[in-house]
Motif scaffolding. Structure first.
Motif, PDB file in Angstrom:
ATOM      1  N   MET A  58       0.885  -1.253  -0.075  1.00  0.00           N
ATOM      2  CA  MET A  58       0.176   0.064   0.116  1.00  0.00           C
ATOM      3  C   MET A  58       0.945   1.212   0.102  1.00  0.00           C
ATOM      4  O   MET A  58       1.705   1.242   0.704  1.00  0.00           O
ATOM      5  CB  MET A  58      -0.897  -0.068   1.107  1.00  0.00           C
ATOM      6  CG  MET A  58      -2.037   0.860   1.231  1.00  0.00           C
ATOM      7  SD  MET A  58      -3.135   0.544   2.367  1.00  0.00           S
ATOM      8  CE  MET A  58      -4.569   1.352   2.007  1.00  0.00           C
ATOM      9  N   LYS A  59       0.630   2.117  -0.961  1.00  0.00           N
ATOM     10  CA  LYS A  59       1.478   3.233  -1.105  1.00  0.00           C
ATOM     11  C   LYS A  59       0.889   4.374   0.031  1.00  0.00           C
ATOM     12  O   LYS A  59      -0.143   4.462   0.312  1.00  0.00           O
ATOM     13  CB  LYS A  59       1.426   3.862  -2.654  1.00  0.00           C
ATOM     14  CG  LYS A  59       1.903   2.772  -3.582  1.00  0.00           C
ATOM     15  CD  LYS A  59       1.959   3.384  -4.953  1.00  0.00           C
ATOM     16  CE  LYS A  59       2.435   2.281  -5.807  1.00  0.00           C
ATOM     17  NZ  LYS A  59       2.659   3.125  -7.117  1.00  0.00           N
ATOM     18  N   THR A  60       1.790   5.322   0.062  1.00  0.00           N
ATOM     19  CA  THR A  60       1.659   6.581   0.997  1.00  0.00           C
ATOM     20  C   THR A  60       0.467   7.067   0.430  1.00  0.00           C
ATOM     21  O   THR A  60      -0.623   7.717   1.093  1.00  0.00           O
ATOM     22  CB  THR A  60       2.785   7.399   1.077  1.00  0.00           C
ATOM     23  OG1 THR A  60       4.146   6.643   1.530  1.00  0.00           O
ATOM     24  CG2 THR A  60       2.385   8.612   1.972  1.00  0.00           C
ATOM     25  N   HIS A  61       0.361   7.456  -0.792  1.00  0.00           N
ATOM     26  CA  HIS A  61      -0.934   8.024  -1.594  1.00  0.00           C
ATOM     27  C   HIS A  61      -2.130   7.844  -1.212  1.00  0.00           C
ATOM     28  O   HIS A  61      -3.212   8.338  -1.447  1.00  0.00           O
ATOM     29  CB  HIS A  61      -0.424   8.185  -2.917  1.00  0.00           C
ATOM     30  CG  HIS A  61       0.915   9.277  -3.363  1.00  0.00           C
ATOM     31  ND1 HIS A  61       0.989  10.420  -2.720  1.00  0.00           N
ATOM     32  CD2 HIS A  61       1.907   8.947  -3.795  1.00  0.00           C
ATOM     33  CE1 HIS A  61       2.248  10.623  -3.240  1.00  0.00           C
ATOM     34  NE2 HIS A  61       2.571  10.128  -3.965  1.00  0.00           N
ATOM     35  N   ASP A  62      -2.273   6.251  -1.274  1.00  0.00           N
ATOM     36  CA  ASP A  62      -3.411   5.749  -1.125  1.00  0.00           C
ATOM     37  C   ASP A  62      -4.076   5.894   0.420  1.00  0.00           C
ATOM     38  O   ASP A  62      -5.164   5.889   0.326  1.00  0.00           O
ATOM     39  CB  ASP A  62      -3.256   3.977  -1.023  1.00  0.00           C
ATOM     40  CG  ASP A  62      -2.709   3.462  -2.398  1.00  0.00           C
ATOM     41  OD1 ASP A  62      -2.850   4.261  -3.436  1.00  0.00           O
ATOM     42  OD2 ASP A  62      -2.262   2.434  -2.432  1.00  0.00           O
ATOM     43  N   THR A  63      -3.518   6.396   1.350  1.00  0.00           N
ATOM     44  CA  THR A  63      -3.911   6.714   2.669  1.00  0.00           C
ATOM     45  C   THR A  63      -3.787   8.139   2.839  1.00  0.00           C
ATOM     46  O   THR A  63      -4.821   8.696   3.254  1.00  0.00           O
ATOM     47  CB  THR A  63      -3.301   6.118   3.775  1.00  0.00           C
ATOM     48  OG1 THR A  63      -1.813   6.487   3.694  1.00  0.00           O
ATOM     49  CG2 THR A  63      -3.620   4.604   3.773  1.00  0.00           C
ATOM     50  N   LEU A  64      -2.716   9.080   2.208  1.00  0.00           N
ATOM     51  CA  LEU A  64      -2.818  10.321   2.577  1.00  0.00           C
ATOM     52  C   LEU A  64      -3.875  11.053   1.618  1.00  0.00           C
ATOM     53  O   LEU A  64      -4.574  11.925   2.301  1.00  0.00           O
ATOM     54  CB  LEU A  64      -1.612  10.916   2.030  1.00  0.00           C
ATOM     55  CG  LEU A  64      -0.230  10.618   3.131  1.00  0.00           C
ATOM     56  CD1 LEU A  64       0.926  11.337   2.351  1.00  0.00           C
ATOM     57  CD2 LEU A  64      -0.705  10.991   4.440  1.00  0.00           C
ATOM     58  N   ILE A  65      -4.183  10.869   0.640  1.00  0.00           N
ATOM     59  CA  ILE A  65      -5.176  11.641  -0.357  1.00  0.00           C
ATOM     60  C   ILE A  65      -6.589  11.294   0.251  1.00  0.00           C
ATOM     61  O   ILE A  65      -7.129  12.367   0.489  1.00  0.00           O
ATOM     62  CB  ILE A  65      -5.339  11.254  -1.901  1.00  0.00           C
ATOM     63  CG1 ILE A  65      -3.740  11.588  -2.531  1.00  0.00           C
ATOM     64  CG2 ILE A  65      -6.362  11.626  -2.776  1.00  0.00           C
ATOM     65  CD1 ILE A  65      -3.713  10.646  -3.545  1.00  0.00           C
ATOM     66  N   PRO A  66      -7.045  10.472   0.459  1.00  0.00           N
ATOM     67  CA  PRO A  66      -8.472  10.031   1.051  1.00  0.00           C
ATOM     68  C   PRO A  66      -8.438  10.990   2.350  1.00  0.00           C
ATOM     69  O   PRO A  66      -9.529  11.531   2.959  1.00  0.00           O
ATOM     70  CB  PRO A  66      -8.815   8.690   1.246  1.00  0.00           C
ATOM     71  CG  PRO A  66      -7.807   7.978   0.596  1.00  0.00           C
ATOM     72  CD  PRO A  66      -6.814   9.016   0.350  1.00  0.00           C
ATOM     73  N   THR A  67      -7.476  10.532   3.245  1.00  0.00           N
ATOM     74  CA  THR A  67      -7.510  11.308   4.648  1.00  0.00           C
ATOM     75  C   THR A  67      -7.375  12.818   4.509  1.00  0.00           C
ATOM     76  O   THR A  67      -8.258  13.334   5.304  1.00  0.00           O
ATOM     77  CB  THR A  67      -6.230  10.841   5.534  1.00  0.00           C
ATOM     78  OG1 THR A  67      -6.236   9.444   5.358  1.00  0.00           O
ATOM     79  CG2 THR A  67      -6.235  11.373   6.745  1.00  0.00           C
ATOM     80  N   ARG A  68      -6.721  13.271   3.603  1.00  0.00           N
ATOM     81  CA  ARG A  68      -6.785  14.739   3.359  1.00  0.00           C
ATOM     82  C   ARG A  68      -8.049  15.155   3.052  1.00  0.00           C
ATOM     83  O   ARG A  68      -8.577  16.399   3.617  1.00  0.00           O
ATOM     84  CB  ARG A  68      -5.715  15.248   2.342  1.00  0.00           C
ATOM     85  CG  ARG A  68      -5.735  16.607   2.204  1.00  0.00           C
ATOM     86  CD  ARG A  68      -4.491  17.047   1.199  1.00  0.00           C
ATOM     87  NE  ARG A  68      -4.767  18.452   0.942  1.00  0.00           N
ATOM     88  CZ  ARG A  68      -3.819  19.009  -0.050  1.00  0.00           C
ATOM     89  NH1 ARG A  68      -3.265  18.349  -0.744  1.00  0.00           N
ATOM     90  NH2 ARG A  68      -4.047  20.286  -0.012  1.00  0.00           N
ATOM     91  N   PHE A  69      -8.742  14.602   2.084  1.00  0.00           N
ATOM     92  CA  PHE A  69     -10.193  14.958   1.635  1.00  0.00           C
ATOM     93  C   PHE A  69     -11.071  15.019   2.876  1.00  0.00           C
ATOM     94  O   PHE A  69     -11.816  15.913   2.965  1.00  0.00           O
ATOM     95  CB  PHE A  69     -10.537  14.063   0.479  1.00  0.00           C
ATOM     96  CG  PHE A  69     -11.827  14.240  -0.106  1.00  0.00           C
ATOM     97  CD1 PHE A  69     -12.122  15.478  -0.834  1.00  0.00           C
ATOM     98  CD2 PHE A  69     -12.883  13.518   0.346  1.00  0.00           C
ATOM     99  CE1 PHE A  69     -13.213  15.565  -1.169  1.00  0.00           C
ATOM    100  CE2 PHE A  69     -14.192  13.949  -0.113  1.00  0.00           C
ATOM    101  CZ  PHE A  69     -14.348  14.867  -0.952  1.00  0.00           C
ATOM    102  N   MET A  70     -11.045  13.889   3.471  1.00  0.00           N
ATOM    103  CA  MET A  70     -12.033  13.612   4.711  1.00  0.00           C
ATOM    104  C   MET A  70     -11.639  14.877   5.861  1.00  0.00           C
ATOM    105  O   MET A  70     -12.740  15.229   6.311  1.00  0.00           O
ATOM    106  CB  MET A  70     -11.961  12.479   5.357  1.00  0.00           C
ATOM    107  CG  MET A  70     -12.400  11.325   4.590  1.00  0.00           C
ATOM    108  SD  MET A  70     -14.248  11.647   4.158  1.00  0.00           S
ATOM    109  CE  MET A  70     -14.863  11.401   5.720  1.00  0.00           C
ATOM    110  N   SER A  71     -10.547  15.047   5.879  1.00  0.00           N
ATOM    111  CA  SER A  71     -10.325  16.171   7.156  1.00  0.00           C
ATOM    112  C   SER A  71     -10.613  17.540   6.593  1.00  0.00           C
ATOM    113  O   SER A  71     -11.089  18.381   7.459  1.00  0.00           O
ATOM    114  CB  SER A  71      -8.675  16.322   7.520  1.00  0.00           C
ATOM    115  OG  SER A  71      -7.731  16.520   6.424  1.00  0.00           O
TER     116      SER A  71
END
Length: 141
Positions: free
Chosen positions: A1-14
């Protein structure tokens, strides 16, 4: 799992959570303004406090809008450091905004929320957009 796979949705949700919390502040504006006024207040002091509070809310909404615009158009979507800064800033800003609503804090406190959690990341996003559009790619390796 790449970093972008978690950072992008987390950024959108926050960012969306911070936006929703900021919009919810409009429902408690009167309570927050009354916290700043003495028992025998004049209508002019209420209006001036209301104007200041509304200006802080509008600035926060504009800042969140700039962040969403830069994110959705892809200017800073794949910059991990910017994503982490946005996630932390918007999450903490959302938490403080929710506590601001629940505790009916003094309306001037919202200026601090903007100064520490919405304004700096919007300025960073604007500089990334400016750098990309005017100076070329800022994401060179």
């Amino acid at each position: 799992m790449k970093t972008h796979d978690t950072l992008i949705p987390t950024r959108f949700m926050s960012t969306i959570c911070f936006l929703v919390a900021t919009i919810m502040v409009f429902s408690t504006m009167a309570e927050n303004i009354l916290m700043a006024l003495p028992p025998n207040y004049s209508e002019s002091s209420y209006r001036s406090n209301s104007t200041s509070f509304t200006f802080a809310l509008v600035l926060t909404l504009i800042s969140i809008g700039v962040n969403l615009l830069g994110f959705m158009l892809g200017f800073s979507m794949f910059m991990p450091a910017v994503c982490v800064l946005n996630i932390v800033s918007h999450t903490v800003g959302c938490i403080y905004t929710c506590v601001f609503i629940m505790q009916s804090w003094h309306f001037m406190t919202f200026w601090y929320i903007w100064v520490f959690f919405a304004g700096p990341v919007a300025l960073l996003e604007l500089s990334i957009i400016f750098g990309t559009l005017c100076l070329g790619s800022v994401n060179r390796v």
